[in-house]
Design an enzyme around this catalytic site. Structure first.
Site, mmCIF file in Angstrom:
data_model
loop_
_atom_site.group_PDB
_atom_site.id
_atom_site.type_symbol
_atom_site.label_atom_id
_atom_site.label_comp_id
_atom_site.label_asym_id
_atom_site.label_seq_id
_atom_site.Cartn_x
_atom_site.Cartn_y
_atom_site.Cartn_z
ATOM 1 N N ASP A 65 52.751 4.610 4.039
ATOM 2 C CA ASP A 65 52.668 5.584 5.115
ATOM 3 C C ASP A 65 53.692 6.678 4.821
ATOM 4 O O ASP A 65 54.839 6.386 4.488
ATOM 5 C CB ASP A 65 52.955 4.917 6.463
ATOM 6 N N GLY A 141 46.896 17.242 1.317
ATOM 7 C CA GLY A 141 47.721 17.326 2.518
ATOM 8 C C GLY A 141 48.664 18.522 2.515
ATOM 9 O O GLY A 141 48.254 19.664 2.278
ATOM 10 N N LYS A 163 54.579 15.839 -10.023
ATOM 11 C CA LYS A 163 54.831 15.499 -8.619
ATOM 12 C C LYS A 163 55.439 14.095 -8.531
ATOM 13 O O LYS A 163 56.405 13.873 -7.800
ATOM 14 C CB LYS A 163 53.532 15.587 -7.800
HETATM 15 P P1 IMP Z 1 49.496 9.185 5.758
HETATM 16 O O1 IMP Z 1 50.526 8.504 4.942
HETATM 17 O O2 IMP Z 1 48.167 9.146 5.087
HETATM 18 O O3 IMP Z 1 49.476 8.726 7.189
HETATM 19 O O4 IMP Z 1 49.908 10.714 5.750
HETATM 20 C C1 IMP Z 1 50.269 11.478 6.878
HETATM 21 C C2 IMP Z 1 49.905 12.921 6.617
HETATM 22 O O5 IMP Z 1 50.740 13.434 5.573
HETATM 23 C C3 IMP Z 1 48.466 13.135 6.169
HETATM 24 O O6 IMP Z 1 47.974 14.313 6.762
HETATM 25 C C4 IMP Z 1 48.564 13.305 4.667
HETATM 26 O O7 IMP Z 1 47.573 14.193 4.190
HETATM 27 C C5 IMP Z 1 49.946 13.914 4.495
HETATM 28 N N1 IMP Z 1 50.549 13.433 3.262
HETATM 29 C C6 IMP Z 1 50.851 12.154 2.933
HETATM 30 N N2 IMP Z 1 51.389 12.107 1.709
HETATM 31 C C7 IMP Z 1 51.434 13.377 1.257
HETATM 32 C C8 IMP Z 1 51.874 13.950 0.051
HETATM 33 O O8 IMP Z 1 52.322 13.296 -0.912
HETATM 34 N N3 IMP Z 1 51.754 15.289 -0.035
HETATM 35 C C9 IMP Z 1 51.271 16.064 0.975
HETATM 36 N N4 IMP Z 1 50.824 15.577 2.101
HETATM 37 C C10 IMP Z 1 50.908 14.230 2.256
#
Ligand code: IMP
Length: 184
Positions: A65, A141, A163
């Site tokens: 997460d 994201g 990255k």
């Molecule tokens: P989750 O971990 O999928 O819940 O991510 C939460 C939010 O952050 C989502 O909208 C993902 O698209 C964004 N996100 C998670 N990891 C990254 C990353 O490495 N880069 C950019 N956005 C991220």
């Protein structure tokens, strides 16, 4: 070695595979659609999620997460990053910082790995800044608006490999890899 990554996000799997495949670890994606608890910390979300997944899958697996914490917004969106991305997106985050000089932010990643007996938590974070406009088309994201400290490009202007060398997830994944090295 084969490890199950519980996620619906193929980008996260690509990043994990890029680090693990060269070490002979195959990452298998399973999208179980686990419930994301709306909690105050990423760790709570991850711990709750992995317990649910273990019940369902009954074999070792991990999930991750992540969240973007913007200093000038007192850490918002943090654990609400997914909802904020889906509602106002990168343009909206840039607008929230309209005119702000302090553009500092931290990206955090929490991995929860369940070995069949108990859960283990691995974290990673990277400090950086929010760009003045989205830039680049790699990644996913918030990548187009996040510039890691010491660099001029956003994550979306770097490839997966670059990255991974800098990112929150690269760091948490490397801790998981080290754990595997020590325990298998
Ligand atoms: P989750 O971990 O999928 O819940 O991510 C939460 C939010 O952050 C989502 O909208 C993902 O698209 C964004 N996100 C998670 N990891 C990254 C990353 O490495 N880069 C950019 N956005 C991220």
């Amino acid at each position: 070695m084969n490890i199950v990554f519980i996620t619906g996000n193929a980008n996260k799997v690509r990043e994990a595979s890029s680090l693990m495949a060269p070490l002979g670890i195959t990452v298998e994606q399973r999208d179980l659609g686990y419930p994301e608890l709306q909690a105050d910390t990423l760790e709570e979300v991850a711990r709750h999620g992995i317990a649910w997944c273990m019940e369902k899958l009954k074999k070792p697996c991990f999930l991750e997460d992540a969240g973007l914490f913007v200093e000038a917004l007192n850490g918002f969106p943090g654990p609400y990053s997914k909802y904020v991305f889906e509602t106002i997106g990168n343009e909206g985050v840039v607008r929230l910082l309209d005119g702000a000089v302090d553009r500092r932010a931290v990206f955090r990643s929490v991995i929860a790995y369940h070995d069949g007996v108990q859960a283990h938590i691995f974290t990673g974070e990277v400090p950086g800044e929010i760009s003045y406009a989205p830039r680049g088309d790699e990644g996913f994201g918030y990548d187009p608006v996040f510039i890691p400290d010491g660099h001029a490009r956003t994550f979306a202007e770097m490839g997966t490999e670059k990255k991974n060398q800098l990112s929150h997830r690269g760091k948490s994944l490397n801790k998981l890899i080290n754990y595997f090295k020590e325990h298998t």
